[in-house]
Design an enzyme around this catalytic site. Structure first.
Site, PDB file in Angstrom:
ATOM      1  N   GLU A  58      -2.129 -14.716   6.527  1.00 20.17           N
ATOM      2  CA  GLU A  58      -2.000 -13.782   7.656  1.00 20.17           C
ATOM      3  C   GLU A  58      -3.094 -14.100   8.661  1.00 20.17           C
ATOM      4  O   GLU A  58      -3.914 -14.983   8.434  1.00 20.17           O
ATOM      5  CB  GLU A  58      -2.130 -12.343   7.157  1.00 20.17           C
ATOM      6  N   ARG A  70      -1.602   4.246   1.931  1.00 23.57           N
ATOM      7  CA  ARG A  70      -2.292   2.957   1.752  1.00 23.57           C
ATOM      8  C   ARG A  70      -3.793   3.186   1.587  1.00 23.57           C
ATOM      9  O   ARG A  70      -4.448   2.523   0.784  1.00 23.57           O
ATOM     10  CB  ARG A  70      -1.998   2.021   2.937  1.00 23.57           C
ATOM     11  N   LYS A  93      -7.503  -2.584   1.920  1.00 24.91           N
ATOM     12  CA  LYS A  93      -8.052  -2.624   3.284  1.00 24.91           C
ATOM     13  C   LYS A  93      -9.509  -2.170   3.186  1.00 24.91           C
ATOM     14  O   LYS A  93      -9.840  -1.008   3.421  1.00 24.91           O
ATOM     15  CB  LYS A  93      -7.213  -1.727   4.205  1.00 24.91           C
TER      16      LYS A  93
END
Ligand code: PMP
Length: 334
Positions: free
Chosen positions: A218, A86, A185
């Site tokens: 989220e 990721r 991220k």
């Protein structure tokens, strides 16, 4: 003088206060829990005080960088390979070249854990654009920087896992994927920081963020699941990636755990109404693990037909917490 807010007028004092969830830092030295650490920066371990990046680093000047937050249990780094993949994808999405291979990064993580003689803890792996000129142009930053921090983690007190968290609907919508994809991220967490402040002001530890279409996305640092009885069967529902969320490593682990238990899991859009009428709700994240939510916007959750169950963690959530904790005993590195 105490400031009376709308929230503390109507809410009883929480059993556990926000300050109990913070690491024990001295009031004058917020870094006191970290001063003894060895931090890995660009190939070398340094005492925390000497572990620095340049003030000209675009990670600082523009939030131009990406990161990962991981947990290790008995020196096994949970889903290490998935986290590193990721990281690589986040970096590729912002066209940031990796200064170290993923194998070297993995070694850096192991060396940092060993240097700090830790068996269990939290890792922060940060990749910044590096120092450059003061303009935005990232192509003038020739050397990206990578650093790794390993620290013991202050979990939410166990009380939250047995009694649940209160969360708040944030008025800040989650970053639109066409503006800055939440799949990346990135070091730019301002969207989440604004929502987190709103939550803390309302005596909540987390905020749920909606997307531009009004669907649940989220929380500021966690993915969200609800459980509803459908046709007499408990069904887990969590927003799809297309709702504009981070593809949480813990989210995916929990989906697998739930399916292995024979539970039905749907990735479909949720509205605020779905949250308010959920029978159970929980959050997932590397730091928080699996944690029940028992109140949203001051409304206790639970089946409408069972007032006694309202405001308490439900049985499916509890069984998933147990299953997750069992998994951690041999934390799969992938
Ligand atoms: N969403 C956001 C915005 C997060 O910051 C995090 C945790 N870093 C998560 C979800 C959970 O992701 P993971 O399970 O991979 O830690």
């Amino acid at each position: 003088m105490d400031i009376i807010t709308r929230t503390n007028l109507h809410r009883p004092e929480p059993a556990v206060t926000l300050s109990q969830t913070q690491p024990a830092a001295s009031p004058t030295d917020p870094l006191s829990p970290y001063r003894h650490l060895q931090v890995w920066v660009d190939g070398q371990l340094h005492p925390a005080a000497d572990a620095t990046v340049s003030v000209f680093d675009h990670g600082l000047l523009y939030g131009d960088g990406v990161f990962e937050g991981l947990r290790f249990y008995n020196q096994r780094v949970l889903k290490l390979q998935t986290h590193l993949n990721r990281l690589a994808e986040s970096a590729a999405a912002i066209r940031l070249p990796l200064p170290f291979t993923l194998e070297e990064t993995q070694q850096a993580i192991r060396d940092t854990i060993a240097a700090n003689q830790l068996t269990d803890g939290y890792l922060r792996v940060v990749l910044t654009r590096g120092a450059g000129t003061m303009g935005i142009n990232p192509f003038l930053c020739p050397q990206p920087s990578l650093f790794v921090i390993a620290a013991s983690i202050q979990l939410y007190p166990e009380d939250f896992y047995t009694h649940g968290l209160k969360i708040l609907s944030s008025s800040f919508i989650r970053n639109h994927p066409q503006a800055l994809s939440p799949r990346i991220k990135s070091l730019n967490y301002l969207n989440n920081v604004l929502a987190k402040m709103e939550a803390i002001d309302a005596d909540c530890l987390e905020a749920v963020m909606y997307n531009a279409e009004g669907y649940v996305a989220e929380c500021t640092g966690d993915n969200l699941f609800i459980i509803k009885q459908q046709d007499g069967q408990p069904t887990l529902i969590t927003p799809p990636l297309s709702a504009g969320i981070l593809e949480g490593v813990t989210r995916n682990l929990v989906i697998d755990l739930a399916r292995n238990k024979g539970l039905t899991v749907h990735e479909t859009n949720l509205t605020r109404h779905d949250l308010y009428t959920a029978h159970e709700c929980f959050l997932t994240g590397s730091a928080a693990e699996v944690i029940p939510v028992t109140e949203i916007d001051g409304r206790p959750l639970g089946p409408a037909a069972d007032p006694n169950a309202k405001g308490n963690p439900g049985p499916i959530t509890q069984s998933l917490i147990t299953a997750f904790r069992q998994l951690l005993q041999h934390a799969p590195e992938d």
